[in-house]
Design a protein around this motif. Sequence first.
Motif, mmCIF file in Angstrom:
data_model
loop_
_atom_site.group_PDB
_atom_site.id
_atom_site.type_symbol
_atom_site.label_atom_id
_atom_site.label_comp_id
_atom_site.label_asym_id
_atom_site.label_seq_id
_atom_site.Cartn_x
_atom_site.Cartn_y
_atom_site.Cartn_z
ATOM 1 N N PRO A 26 2.012 -5.754 -5.706
ATOM 2 C CA PRO A 26 2.463 -6.654 -4.700
ATOM 3 C C PRO A 26 2.618 -7.862 -5.354
ATOM 4 O O PRO A 26 1.697 -8.480 -6.484
ATOM 5 N N ALA A 27 3.991 -8.861 -4.988
ATOM 6 C CA ALA A 27 4.303 -10.135 -5.398
ATOM 7 C C ALA A 27 3.254 -11.378 -5.354
ATOM 8 O O ALA A 27 2.910 -12.556 -6.130
ATOM 9 N N GLU A 28 2.453 -10.635 -4.099
ATOM 10 C CA GLU A 28 1.190 -12.038 -4.258
ATOM 11 C C GLU A 28 0.304 -12.158 -4.831
ATOM 12 O O GLU A 28 -0.616 -12.746 -5.666
ATOM 13 N N PHE A 29 -0.139 -10.632 -5.630
ATOM 14 C CA PHE A 29 -0.908 -10.180 -6.134
ATOM 15 C C PHE A 29 -0.187 -10.661 -8.322
ATOM 16 O O PHE A 29 -0.884 -11.615 -8.825
ATOM 17 N N GLN A 30 0.811 -10.636 -8.469
ATOM 18 C CA GLN A 30 1.626 -10.788 -9.791
ATOM 19 C C GLN A 30 1.799 -12.705 -9.837
ATOM 20 O O GLN A 30 1.428 -13.416 -11.307
ATOM 21 N N ASN A 40 -13.810 -8.800 -7.720
ATOM 22 C CA ASN A 40 -15.134 -7.759 -7.546
ATOM 23 C C ASN A 40 -14.873 -7.040 -6.046
ATOM 24 O O ASN A 40 -15.350 -5.927 -6.426
ATOM 25 N N ALA A 41 -14.237 -7.669 -5.291
ATOM 26 C CA ALA A 41 -13.846 -7.096 -4.058
ATOM 27 C C ALA A 41 -12.969 -6.294 -4.441
ATOM 28 O O ALA A 41 -13.285 -5.075 -3.164
ATOM 29 N N LEU A 42 -11.893 -6.332 -4.999
ATOM 30 C CA LEU A 42 -11.052 -5.380 -5.112
ATOM 31 C C LEU A 42 -11.158 -4.754 -5.571
ATOM 32 O O LEU A 42 -10.990 -3.223 -5.596
ATOM 33 N N GLN A 43 -12.505 -4.362 -7.035
ATOM 34 C CA GLN A 43 -13.091 -3.157 -6.703
ATOM 35 C C GLN A 43 -14.085 -2.703 -6.136
ATOM 36 O O GLN A 43 -13.616 -1.335 -6.271
ATOM 37 N N ALA A 44 -14.732 -3.207 -5.468
ATOM 38 C CA ALA A 44 -15.896 -2.726 -4.620
ATOM 39 C C ALA A 44 -15.156 -1.558 -3.122
ATOM 40 O O ALA A 44 -15.482 -1.046 -2.993
ATOM 41 N N ASP A 45 -13.806 -2.908 -2.285
ATOM 42 C CA ASP A 45 -13.416 -2.131 -1.962
ATOM 43 C C ASP A 45 -12.139 -2.630 -2.089
ATOM 44 O O ASP A 45 -11.165 -3.262 -1.005
ATOM 45 N N PRO A 46 -11.181 -1.372 -2.564
ATOM 46 C CA PRO A 46 -9.774 -1.066 -2.738
ATOM 47 C C PRO A 46 -9.175 -1.206 -1.612
ATOM 48 O O PRO A 46 -8.863 -0.445 -1.123
ATOM 49 N N GLU A 48 -5.211 -0.601 0.786
ATOM 50 C CA GLU A 48 -4.455 0.655 -0.153
ATOM 51 C C GLU A 48 -3.522 0.300 -1.150
ATOM 52 O O GLU A 48 -3.216 1.319 -1.812
ATOM 53 N N TRP A 49 -2.891 -0.864 -1.080
ATOM 54 C CA TRP A 49 -1.976 -0.839 -2.249
ATOM 55 C C TRP A 49 -2.418 0.023 -3.433
ATOM 56 O O TRP A 49 -2.330 0.704 -4.466
ATOM 57 N N LEU A 50 -3.432 -0.947 -3.833
ATOM 58 C CA LEU A 50 -3.914 -0.813 -5.238
ATOM 59 C C LEU A 50 -5.355 0.789 -4.972
ATOM 60 O O LEU A 50 -4.725 1.825 -6.141
ATOM 61 N N ARG A 54 -3.192 3.367 -8.155
ATOM 62 C CA ARG A 54 -4.829 3.767 -9.160
ATOM 63 C C ARG A 54 -4.009 5.560 -9.022
ATOM 64 O O ARG A 54 -4.373 6.552 -9.729
ATOM 65 N N LYS A 55 -4.068 6.394 -8.205
ATOM 66 C CA LYS A 55 -3.586 7.502 -7.489
ATOM 67 C C LYS A 55 -2.020 8.054 -8.033
ATOM 68 O O LYS A 55 -2.350 9.209 -8.560
#
Length: 120
Positions: A26-30, A40-46, A48-50, A54-55
């Motif tokens: 997403p643009a806000e991530f970029q 760490n939060a993204l890795q622990a509880d991704p 939907e977009w993540l 990944r899928k």
Amino acid sequence: MTARKSQTMKPATAAKKLDVYLPATPAEFQEGVVSRDELNALQADPPEWLRELRKNGPHPRPVVAARLGVSISGLARAGVTEALTTEEIDAIRDEDPDWLERERATQAEVRRQEADQKRP
């Protein structure tokens, strides 16, 4: 006593650590910076977009190479220079082109040599 400033990283670094293709995020991530806590939060509880990236991809070349069982250099030799979706990776596996067999054999030989070097 001053509060410690949270370590931050560029979006490209965070995307690499998350094994995702930065242009597909997403643009806000970029456009922002990612703190260690956020990563760490993204890795622990991704979110939907993540999970979706990944899928289904598109996947960065290191992920494509790993899923095909070849090296990144092997992908380049085969002319695969772009990110691929899971569907595209599966299609390559199903086609089982000559280059894929060659590169898998090369990768297996490299791993065997590395294992031999580690032995006393």
